[in-house]
Design an enzyme around this catalytic site. Structure first.
Site, PDB file in Angstrom:
ATOM      1  N   ASP A  98       0.611  -1.205   0.009  1.00 18.53           N
ATOM      2  CA  ASP A  98      -0.006  -0.066  -0.062  1.00 18.53           C
ATOM      3  C   ASP A  98       0.771   1.250   0.069  1.00 18.53           C
ATOM      4  OD1 ASP A  98      -2.478  -1.083   0.054  1.00 18.53           O
ATOM      5  OD2 ASP A  98      -2.896  -1.017   2.086  1.00 18.53           O
ATOM      6  N   LYS A 131      -3.587   3.135  -2.494  1.00 18.58           N
ATOM      7  CA  LYS A 131      -4.817   3.883  -3.125  1.00 18.58           C
ATOM      8  C   LYS A 131      -4.554   5.150  -2.387  1.00 18.58           C
ATOM      9  CE  LYS A 131      -7.610   0.155  -1.642  1.00 18.58           C
ATOM     10  NZ  LYS A 131      -8.570  -0.194  -0.827  1.00 18.58           N
ATOM     11  N   ALA A 147      -2.472   2.273  13.757  1.00 24.67           N
ATOM     12  CA  ALA A 147      -2.097   3.666  14.311  1.00 24.67           C
ATOM     13  C   ALA A 147      -2.554   4.095  15.537  1.00 24.67           C
ATOM     14  CB  ALA A 147      -2.709   4.393  12.943  1.00 24.67           C
ATOM     15  N   MET A 182      -8.713   8.494   9.031  1.00 28.62           N
ATOM     16  CA  MET A 182      -8.883   8.837   7.864  1.00 28.62           C
ATOM     17  C   MET A 182     -10.117  10.163   8.168  1.00 28.62           C
ATOM     18  SD  MET A 182      -9.401   5.429   5.393  1.00 28.62           S
ATOM     19  CE  MET A 182     -10.103   4.758   6.812  1.00 28.62           C
TER      20      MET A 182
HETATM   21  C1  LIG Z   1      -6.714   3.167   5.405  1.00 30.90           C
HETATM   22  S1  LIG Z   1      -6.451   3.454   7.157  1.00 30.90           S
HETATM   23  C2  LIG Z   1      -5.402   2.306   7.488  1.00 30.90           C
HETATM   24  C3  LIG Z   1      -5.298   1.865   9.045  1.00 30.90           C
HETATM   25  C4  LIG Z   1      -4.390   0.949   9.309  1.00 30.90           C
HETATM   26  N1  LIG Z   1      -4.962  -0.182   8.896  1.00 30.90           N
HETATM   27  C5  LIG Z   1      -4.175   0.902  10.982  1.00 30.90           C
HETATM   28  O1  LIG Z   1      -4.461  -0.152  11.462  1.00 30.90           O
HETATM   29  O2  LIG Z   1      -3.414   1.568  11.353  1.00 30.90           O
HETATM   30  C6  LIG Z   1      -5.362   4.880   7.061  1.00 30.90           C
HETATM   31  C7  LIG Z   1      -5.373   5.869   8.295  1.00 30.90           C
HETATM   32  O3  LIG Z   1      -4.767   5.454   9.358  1.00 30.90           O
HETATM   33  C8  LIG Z   1      -4.184   6.372  10.018  1.00 30.90           C
HETATM   34  N2  LIG Z   1      -2.672   6.048   9.937  1.00 30.90           N
HETATM   35  C9  LIG Z   1      -2.032   5.296   9.400  1.00 30.90           C
HETATM   36  N3  LIG Z   1      -0.810   5.613   9.657  1.00 30.90           N
HETATM   37  C10 LIG Z   1      -0.630   6.533  10.270  1.00 30.90           C
HETATM   38  C11 LIG Z   1       0.273   7.296  10.913  1.00 30.90           C
HETATM   39  N4  LIG Z   1       1.846   7.134  10.621  1.00 30.90           N
HETATM   40  N5  LIG Z   1       0.428   8.400  11.477  1.00 30.90           N
HETATM   41  C12 LIG Z   1      -1.030   8.906  11.917  1.00 30.90           C
HETATM   42  N6  LIG Z   1      -1.980   8.379  11.225  1.00 30.90           N
HETATM   43  C13 LIG Z   1      -2.035   7.120  10.672  1.00 30.90           C
HETATM   44  C14 LIG Z   1      -4.725   7.670   9.386  1.00 30.90           C
HETATM   45  O4  LIG Z   1      -5.778   8.032   9.886  1.00 30.90           O
HETATM   46  C15 LIG Z   1      -4.815   7.111   7.885  1.00 30.90           C
HETATM   47  O5  LIG Z   1      -5.516   8.174   7.211  1.00 30.90           O
END
Ligand SMILES: C[S@@+](CC[C@H](N)C(=O)[O-])C[C@H]1O[C@@H](n2cnc3c(N)ncnc32)[C@H](O)[C@@H]1O
Length: 469
Positions: free
Chosen positions: A248, A270, A332, A383
Site C-alpha cells: 500500500d 490507494k 495507528a 481517515m
Molecule cells: C486506510 S487506514 C489504515 C489503518 C491501518 N490499517 C491501521 O491499523 O493503522 C489509514 C489511516 O490510518 C491512520 N494512520 C495510518 N498510519 C498513520 C500514521 N503513521 N500516523 C497517523 N495516522 C496514521 C490515518 O488516519 C490514515 O488515514
C-alpha cells in the site's frame, strides 16, 4: 582467542550456585534451560529462588559452604559475598572444577556467553568480557531474525535426514534442504500447514507419487504505522519468505527493505480521493499470483483488520479456494498515542475506546453520535481530517462539551511527526491553522467525571456507617 567456545553435555550432571539474591537467580534462570540438576547453596534465598525450591525445580543446601557442595559438580557459579566467592573459587580451582564468579572476570575459569536459544540450535555469543553490551545487541538482532520455531524445524530435519539421504542425490539433496530451512517447505512449516507440508515433502522425496499442482497462499500482513522496527517477528518472517509482495501507499520504505530481495513487488497504493487501483483489481491480482502456486503477502499499513478492507480480501480468496491467513500489526491508534506518550484508557476516567473511520461517513448511514460520544470513551478517528468539521458539528449537536480535549497526531512514528492538543470547539480551525494532512489520527477524549464516583462512594460509606452504628 583467549576463550574457546565449547558446548558441555549436562545430562545427569550437577551445577552448584552459591548465593541468595538476584545474581544467583539470574544464573539459575539460564541454567534451568538445561537438563542439569541445580544445587543452590544459600542461607536466605530470595522469593524467586524460594519459589523454585518449593516447586522442586532446584535443590537447596543451607549449611555453610564446604567442599561437599561442589565436589561432584560439573560447573560452579559463585554469586555471593566477596569473601565467600573467593573461597568458592579457590576450592573449585583445587578440585579442577570450572568456576564462574559473577561480575569478576579475573576470578573466572569460564564465562557464560549471551545465548540465543532455539533448542536444539543454540547460538553462543562471547566478547571475552570486553563488550557485553555488544553481545546483547547481537543477541537481540538474532532473536528478531530467527523464527521462534526454528528449533522445531531442526528437530523435524533430524527425522527426515535418512530418508532424504536415501532418496535424493546431489544437487537435489542440497536443494531440498535449502527449501526446508528457508524456502517453500520452511514457509509451510511456520504457517502450520502440516498436511500441505507432508504432501510437499512426500512429493519431493517419493518419486512414485504423481506430481500435484501446488496452490498458492495469501497472507495479509500488518506492517504497523511506520518504520520496520514496529513489525512483529511473524510479519518479518512472512516478508522474508513471500514470493510476491502487494503493498500500500502508507508502507514505509524500511519495511520493504525487509522483503526477500528477489520477491516481486507490486504497488497498489490507494491515494485518498483517487483510488488508483480499485479493490476488485487488487483482489484479482492476489488471486492471479496465488494461482501460480506462489506465497503472496498483502502488506497493509497498521493492522490489516482495522479499516484495511481485509474482509473483502478474506472473502474473495476463500470463495476462490485459496488459503489465506492474517498477521496482526500495530494499529495507528495505539502507535501514535504511544509515540506522543499518551495513554488511550485511564483507569476510572476512560474505560472504552471506539475506533471510527471518517472515510465511510461520506454518503453512508450517519453514525449514532449520541451513543458513540459516551463519557469514559476515547474516540480514535482514522481517515478523518477531511470530515473533521462534520464530526465536530455532530458531536456538539449531541451535547458534547466544547472544551472536550482533542489530540491530533500527524504522520505518527515518522521523523516528520507533528502532534498538538486542541478542544472540540477549535478542532476544524486548528486543523486548518496547522495545515494537517493525512495520515493523521484524531483522538476525542471524553473523560468520565470521577467526582460522581467519589460522591456515591462517600454516600455508600455513610450508609454503611449508619448501618454499623
Ligand atoms: C486506510 S487506514 C489504515 C489503518 C491501518 N490499517 C491501521 O491499523 O493503522 C489509514 C489511516 O490510518 C491512520 N494512520 C495510518 N498510519 C498513520 C500514521 N503513521 N500516523 C497517523 N495516522 C496514521 C490515518 O488516519 C490514515 O488515514
Amino acid at each position: 582467542m583467549r576463550y574457546f567456545p565449547v558446548f558441555i553435555d549436562l545430562k545427569n550432571k550437577t551445577i552448584a550456585v552459591i548465593g541468595s539474591g538476584e545474581q544467583a537467580a539470574q544464573k539459575i534462570r539460564l541454567l534451568l534451560k538445561t537438563t542439569a540438576h541445580i544445587r543452590l547453596i544459600s542461607k536466605e534465598p530470595n522469593d524467586e529462588l524460594k519459589a523454585l525450591i518449593d516447586k522442586g525445580a532446584i535443590s537447596w543446601e543451607t549449611d555453610k559452604f564446604n567442599e561437599d557442595h561442589i565436589s561432584d559438580c560439573q560447573l560452579v557459579y559463585a554469586a555471593s559475598k566477596p569473601e565467600i566467592n573467593e573461597r568458592v573459587m579457590l576450592l573449585a580451582n583445587q578440585l579442577g572444577i570450572p568456576v564462574n564468579v559473577v561480575d569478576e572476570p579475573d576470578m573466572c575459569s569460564f564465562i557464560t556467553p549471551a545465548i540465543v536459544d532455539r533448542d536444539p540450535i543454540v547460538i553462543a555469543i562471547g566478547t571475552e568480557g570486553a563488550a557485553p553490551v555488544m553481545a546483547r545487541k547481537i543477541k537481540s538482532k538474532l532473536e528478531t531474525e530467527l523464527p521462534t520455531r526454528l528449533g522445531a524445524l531442526a528437530f523435524m530435519a533430524g527425522t527426515l535426514r535418512n530418508r532424504v539421504a536415501k532418496n535424493l542425490s546431489e544437487p537435489r539433496r542440497r536443494a531440498f534442504w535449502e527449501s526446508f530451512f528457508s524456502g517453500k517447505l520452511a514457509d509451510l512449516f511456520y504457517r502450520g500447514e502440516k498436511k500441505k507440508l507432508k504432501a510437499e515433502i512426500d512429493r519431493i522425496l517419493d518419486e512414485t507419487i504423481t506430481e500435484k499442482k501446488t496452490t498458492g497462499h495469501v497472507t495479509l500482513v500488518g506492517a504497523g504505522p511506520g518504520p520496520a522496527d514496529l513489525l512483529t517477528f511473524r510479519a518479518l518472517r512472512n516478508l522474508q519468505a513471500a514470493d510476491v509482495i502487494v503493498y500500500d501507499r502508507l508502507i514505509d520504505p524500511s519495511v520493504l527493505e525487509c522483503c526477500r530481495r528477489d520477491a516481486k513487488r507490486l504497488y497498489v497504493g490507494k491515494e485518498p480521493n483517487n483510488h488508483s487501483v480499485r479493490q476488485e483489481e487488487i483482489n484479482d491480482l492476489l488471486l492471479e499470483e496465488a494461482r501460480k502456486g506462489l506465497h503472496v503477502v498483502r502488506l497493509k499499513s497498521g493492522d490489516p483488520l482495522v479499516f484495511g478492507r481485509a474482509g473483502e480480501e478474506l472473502d474473495f480468496m476463500r470463495k476462490h479456494g485459496i488459503t489465506i491467513d492474517v498477521v496482526p500489526g500495530v494499529t495507528a491508534a495505539t502507535a501514535c498515542a504511544a509515540e506522543v506518550g499518551d495513554t488511550l484508557t485511564y483507569r476510572d476516567k476512560v474505560r472504552a475506546i471506539t475506533f471510527l473511520t471518517g472515510h465511510s461517513m461520506r454518503g453512508a448511514t450517519p453514525y449514532d453520535w449520541a451513543n458513540i460520544a459516551l463519557p469514559g470513551t476515547v474516540i480514535a478517528l482514522y481517515m478523518a481530517v477531511k470530515m473533521a468539521p462534520k464530526i465536530q458539528e455532530n458531536l456538539l449537536a449531541v451535547g458534547v462539551n466544547e472544551a472536550t480535549p482533542v489530540r491530533i497526531v500527524e504522520k505518527g512514528c515518522s521523523p516528520e511527526m507533528r502532534s498538538f492538543e486542541t478542544t472540540l470547539a477549535n478542532l476544524s480551525h486548528d486543523l486548518q491553522r496547522h495545515k494537517v494532512i493525512n495520515p493523521a489520527m484524531i483522538y476525542i477524549i471524553l473523560e468520565r467525571d470521577t467526582s460522581i464516583d467519589e460522591e456515591s462512594s462517600d454516600s455508600e460509606q455513610a450508609q454503611t456507617n449508619k448501618v454499623e452504628s
